[in-house]
Enzyme design. Structure first.
Site: not given
Ligand code: CAA
Ligand code: NAD
Length: 283
Positions: A119, A140, A152, A190
């Site tokens: 991330s 990403h 990304e 991020n």
């Molecule tokens: N895995 C797979 N599919 C999922 C899911 C999951 N965890 N959660 C929801 N879905 C699917 C559902 O199955 C649903 O499809 P169907 O019902 O047709 O099967 C569809 O998505 C819509 O879900 P819901 O109707 O239950 O809920 P919603 O309309 O609120 O959508 C959401 C859910 C798509 C997650 C929406 O809330 C959303 O877009 N949230 C924001 C997500 C976001 O910002 N993501 C980026 C996070 S940051 C990141 O990823 C980067 C990082 O490095 C941290």
């Molecule tokens: P998570 O905690 O759900 O899963 C991590 C998994 O990695 C676990 O199942 C753990 O057992 C496994 N693991 C740890 N060390 C390991 C190793 N040495 N060899 C094999 N498996 C190992 O974490 P996550 O949320 O899936 O995040 C994973 C990566 O993706 C991180 O780098 C995170 O920053 C990135 N990411 C996360 C998100 C998010 O929304 N959570 C979105 C984009 C990117």
């Protein structure tokens, strides 16, 4: 395209989603996790989501079976010897990732691309651990991977054009839209998202409003699909904290200081949805 076989390392929420999308798009996929229970949970989550796709008419029963047949679970990193691309999706911690990339450097042939779903951690630094930095790249995905359209692609200092183009092409096959990003802390996604989430946590910390009300403001006031605290719980508070630390250290600017409440929750083991408790409680 020359990429046929992929290993995804980490079967957590991201790795299982990446493996699912790759298998659905025709790639042979090895899903690896060092923890057998996590691997089982990851495979189970894929099975559930594929069954839902059939139920919703997005996939035929035959396509579901073919997708599952392309997926192989694994606990041995040495299985990476047979793939064209590795996508690492383990915990957001440089020391842990460094060990895996060191091992992959030994296990994989010179032409194999090593991608990280990190991330925020520097791709340039991950690449420098290996003897083939030109083959290392950030790929990403966004959470939840099967739903979100973006990838990304992060160019490390030494990522080659050939590596970048192969991952760009693979992203298209996965039906994702990719953007090209240079290697800076937090990349684009991020760097912009996480300070907003951190600010929402400060807003709780300073007693300005309840988590529910803060989320309502951002959902109904700004049309965000999830409020920032629900989103933080969904991402994982450990991951949010790691990203804030990378931003804080990488830019040296106090505006990125992780909120003490975020640190406290992570220390308590309140990691959000995955641990059952964060800003909200999950059954
Ligand atoms: N895995 C797979 N599919 C999922 C899911 C999951 N965890 N959660 C929801 N879905 C699917 C559902 O199955 C649903 O499809 P169907 O019902 O047709 O099967 C569809 O998505 C819509 O879900 P819901 O109707 O239950 O809920 P919603 O309309 O609120 O959508 C959401 C859910 C798509 C997650 C929406 O809330 C959303 O877009 N949230 C924001 C997500 C976001 O910002 N993501 C980026 C996070 S940051 C990141 O990823 C980067 C990082 O490095 C941290
Ligand atoms: P998570 O905690 O759900 O899963 C991590 C998994 O990695 C676990 O199942 C753990 O057992 C496994 N693991 C740890 N060390 C390991 C190793 N040495 N060899 C094999 N498996 C190992 O974490 P996550 O949320 O899936 O995040 C994973 C990566 O993706 C991180 O780098 C995170 O920053 C990135 N990411 C996360 C998100 C998010 O929304 N959570 C979105 C984009 C990117």
């Amino acid at each position: 395209m020359s990429i046929k076989k992929v290993m995804v390392i980490g079967a957590g929420q991201m790795g299982s989603g990446i493996a699912q999308v790759c298998a659905q798009s025709g790639f042979d996929v090895i899903l690896n996790d060092k923890n057998e229970n996590a691997l089982e949970r990851g495979m189970h989550s894929i099975e559930k989501l594929l069954a839902r796709n059939v139920q919703k008419g997005r996939m035929t029963e035959t396509e579901r079976e073919e997708t599952l047949a392309r997926l192989t679970p694994s606990t041995k990193l040495t299985d990476a010897a047979s793939v064209d691309v590795v996508i690492e999706a383990i915990v957001e911690n440089m020391d842990v990732k460094a060990k895996v990339f060191q091992a992959l450097d030994e296990i994989t042939a010179d032409h194999v691309i090593l991608a990280s779903n990190t991330s925020s951690l520097p791709i340039t630094e991950i690449a420098a651990i290996t003897k083939k930095p030109e083959k290392v790249v950030g790929m990403h995905f966004m959470n939840p991977v099967p739903v979100m359209k973006l990838v990304e692609i992060i160019r490390g200092l030494q990522t080659s054009d050939e590596t970048y183009q192969a991952i760009e092409e693979m992203s298209q096959v996965l039906n994702k839209t990719s953007v090209e990003v240079n290697d800076f802390p937090g990349f684009v996604s991020n760097r912009i998202l996480m300070p907003m989430i951190n600010e929402a946590i400060y807003t709780v910390y300073e007693g300005v409003a309840t988590p529910e009300d803060i989320d309502t403001v951002m959902k109904l006031g700004m049309n965000h699909p999830m409020g920032p605290l629900t989103l933080a719980d969904f991402i994982g508070l450990d991951t949010c904290l790691s990203i804030m630390e990378v931003l804080y250290e990488g830019f040296g600017d106090s505006k990125y200081r992780p909120c003490p409440l975020l640190r406290k929750y992570v220390k308590a083991g309140w990691l959000g949805k995955k641990s059952g408790r964060g800003f909200y409680v999950y059954e």
